[in-house]
Design a protein around this motif. Sequence first.
Motif, PDB file in Angstrom:
ATOM      1  N   VAL A  13      14.455   7.676   0.595  1.00 27.57           N
ATOM      2  CA  VAL A  13      13.092   7.411   0.107  1.00 27.57           C
ATOM      3  C   VAL A  13      13.060   7.384  -1.420  1.00 27.57           C
ATOM      4  CG1 VAL A  13      10.773   8.401  -0.055  1.00 27.57           C
ATOM      5  CG2 VAL A  13      11.911   8.258   2.162  1.00 27.57           C
ATOM      6  N   GLU A  14      12.584   6.261  -1.945  1.00 26.61           N
ATOM      7  CA  GLU A  14      12.360   6.116  -3.394  1.00 26.61           C
ATOM      8  C   GLU A  14      10.851   5.959  -3.534  1.00 26.61           C
ATOM      9  OE1 GLU A  14      14.652   5.878  -5.885  1.00 26.61           O
ATOM     10  OE2 GLU A  14      16.500   5.809  -4.693  1.00 26.61           O
ATOM     11  N   TRP A  15      10.212   6.921  -4.164  1.00 26.60           N
ATOM     12  CA  TRP A  15       8.751   6.925  -4.113  1.00 26.60           C
ATOM     13  C   TRP A  15       8.112   6.940  -5.496  1.00 26.60           C
ATOM     14  CZ3 TRP A  15       6.079  11.184  -6.113  1.00 26.60           C
ATOM     15  CH2 TRP A  15       6.854  12.324  -6.378  1.00 26.60           C
ATOM     16  N   ILE A  16       6.866   6.522  -5.517  1.00 30.04           N
ATOM     17  CA  ILE A  16       6.024   6.683  -6.711  1.00 30.04           C
ATOM     18  C   ILE A  16       4.665   7.203  -6.247  1.00 30.04           C
ATOM     19  CG2 ILE A  16       7.049   5.039  -8.342  1.00 30.04           C
ATOM     20  CD1 ILE A  16       4.958   2.959  -7.383  1.00 30.04           C
ATOM     21  N   TYR A  17       3.980   7.837  -7.182  1.00 27.85           N
ATOM     22  CA  TYR A  17       2.643   8.373  -6.920  1.00 27.85           C
ATOM     23  C   TYR A  17       1.700   7.625  -7.849  1.00 27.85           C
ATOM     24  CZ  TYR A  17      -0.766  12.087  -5.823  1.00 27.85           C
ATOM     25  OH  TYR A  17      -1.852  12.809  -5.368  1.00 27.85           O
ATOM     26  N   VAL A  18       0.712   6.969  -7.278  1.00 21.61           N
ATOM     27  CA  VAL A  18      -0.175   6.116  -8.082  1.00 21.61           C
ATOM     28  C   VAL A  18      -1.559   6.758  -8.151  1.00 21.61           C
ATOM     29  CG1 VAL A  18      -1.207   3.812  -8.249  1.00 21.61           C
ATOM     30  CG2 VAL A  18       1.139   4.076  -7.426  1.00 21.61           C
ATOM     31  N   PRO A  19      -2.054   7.019  -9.357  1.00 26.71           N
ATOM     32  CA  PRO A  19      -3.391   7.613  -9.480  1.00 26.71           C
ATOM     33  C   PRO A  19      -4.442   6.726  -8.810  1.00 26.71           C
ATOM     34  CG  PRO A  19      -2.325   7.404 -11.637  1.00 26.71           C
ATOM     35  CD  PRO A  19      -1.466   6.679 -10.656  1.00 26.71           C
ATOM     36  N   TYR A  20      -5.579   7.320  -8.439  1.00 27.51           N
ATOM     37  CA  TYR A  20      -6.597   6.554  -7.735  1.00 27.51           C
ATOM     38  C   TYR A  20      -7.082   5.371  -8.561  1.00 27.51           C
ATOM     39  CZ  TYR A  20     -10.765   4.893  -5.526  1.00 27.51           C
ATOM     40  OH  TYR A  20     -11.673   4.046  -4.929  1.00 27.51           O
ATOM     41  N   CYS A  21      -7.184   4.243  -7.948  1.00 27.53           N
ATOM     42  CA  CYS A  21      -7.953   3.133  -8.516  1.00 27.53           C
ATOM     43  C   CYS A  21      -8.536   2.329  -7.367  1.00 27.53           C
ATOM     44  CB  CYS A  21      -7.163   2.264  -9.475  1.00 27.53           C
ATOM     45  SG  CYS A  21      -5.528   1.903  -9.009  1.00 27.53           S
ATOM     46  N   LYS A  22      -9.517   1.515  -7.689  1.00 30.54           N
ATOM     47  CA  LYS A  22     -10.212   0.728  -6.671  1.00 30.54           C
ATOM     48  C   LYS A  22      -9.187  -0.064  -5.851  1.00 30.54           C
ATOM     49  CE  LYS A  22     -13.498  -3.094  -6.567  1.00 30.54           C
ATOM     50  NZ  LYS A  22     -14.235  -4.007  -7.431  1.00 30.54           N
ATOM     51  N   PRO A  23      -9.306  -0.042  -4.521  1.00 27.73           N
ATOM     52  CA  PRO A  23      -8.375  -0.825  -3.699  1.00 27.73           C
ATOM     53  C   PRO A  23      -8.428  -2.311  -4.068  1.00 27.73           C
ATOM     54  CG  PRO A  23      -9.670   0.661  -2.334  1.00 27.73           C
ATOM     55  CD  PRO A  23     -10.267   0.716  -3.713  1.00 27.73           C
ATOM     56  N   GLY A  24      -7.376  -3.026  -3.709  1.00 23.33           N
ATOM     57  CA  GLY A  24      -7.346  -4.463  -3.987  1.00 23.33           C
ATOM     58  C   GLY A  24      -6.532  -4.771  -5.231  1.00 23.33           C
ATOM     59  N   LEU A  25      -7.061  -5.723  -5.997  1.00 26.97           N
ATOM     60  CA  LEU A  25      -6.327  -6.230  -7.162  1.00 26.97           C
ATOM     61  C   LEU A  25      -5.988  -5.129  -8.177  1.00 26.97           C
ATOM     62  CD1 LEU A  25      -5.292  -8.912  -8.151  1.00 26.97           C
ATOM     63  CD2 LEU A  25      -7.483  -9.315  -9.280  1.00 26.97           C
ATOM     64  N   THR A  26      -6.953  -4.272  -8.473  1.00 33.16           N
ATOM     65  CA  THR A  26      -6.729  -3.196  -9.459  1.00 33.16           C
ATOM     66  C   THR A  26      -5.585  -2.303  -8.978  1.00 33.16           C
ATOM     67  OG1 THR A  26      -9.138  -3.176  -9.499  1.00 33.16           O
ATOM     68  CG2 THR A  26      -8.026  -1.576 -10.890  1.00 33.16           C
TER      69      THR A  26
END
Length: 360
Positions: A144-157
């Motif tokens: 597993v190679e993972w990243i954690y992405v802070p919340y942002c609006k689903p979709g393009l953003t």
Amino acid sequence: MSEPIVSDLEFRALRAFSRALGEDPLRTQAAGGNTSLKRDGLLWIKASGAWLAHAEQRDILVPVRLGALLAALATNDPRAETGVSFVEEARNEARLRPSIETSVHATLPQPVVAHIHCVETIALAVRADGEAQVAKRLAALADVEWIYVPYCKPGLTLSKAIAERSTPRINVVVLANHGLVVTGASVAETADRLERVCRAFASPARSSPPADLPRLALALEGSDYRLPADAAAHAVALDPANLALARGSLYPDHVIFLGPGIVVAPDIAAGAATRPVGGRDGPPPMIVLPALGVAMHRSATSAADAMARCLADVVARIPVGAEIVRLTSAQEYELTNWEAEKYRQALDAKAASHTKPTAL
Ligand SMILES: [Zn+2]
């Protein structure tokens, strides 16, 4: 769906995998989550408003021209937002519209992408120490190679936030206050990885006393409210720790299908009065009656019922005392005033008009 894709073994495997994910309320709820397969220049992606659980009984996958969509993403072409302009209409007999998350699937290079609203993942990803929790739990999974992405609006953003952080080696993306994305070279590889990641994220669920259903039914008598489709939803009301954790909005589909936050009131009349009669937002779809249970408005859809249960499942897995990050009112606002989501809500309301809500 057009030949020869329906007879493609990998495509069939994707449909079976999608159905299994969709039928497990701990993995995804209602029309949430989406899966995709990249094949011969097309991205076959779950349609907006479609349920993964229905993947084997009806057409839920839409073919999108991947190269054109990626080019649009690279040039900030606004058509990348919905992806509808890139649908291969000749092979879209059901006239479906691609998922809001199509750009996320396109951005990730692997052939198979699965995005789910896994309860175990969300219970970690709403915590202030979510990233540290993920690091600890995934340390033993060598592939597993993972990243954690802070919340942002689903979709393009969201797809842009993932693209900024990702590399071609990344195969697990944890989305703060949202869910999980797992990728793989094949459906089997993706399914296996997803299973192991979800197991690593699992936390014990705090148990709650059962609801006193006759007493609750009495409290609902003569009102526009009914019992929830799934009795598990009551856990939000029956344990003070759960209720404290459930306040506010924790993830997008809660806001989309139950509205921002939760309405907590001593009785139905007081709960209903929190929204003015005839107001823009209508009656609260869910009212939490502390120590008694949860009530759903008679107009609440099966998606609202699924989200009521999801909230109970999520908060029961968060330890008492954990610091929680909630969506801000600006983040709630951008979800409730979003054309793409209004489409999904409209589909849900349409489905509800001829199907009774069912327990998931
Ligand atoms: Zn999602």
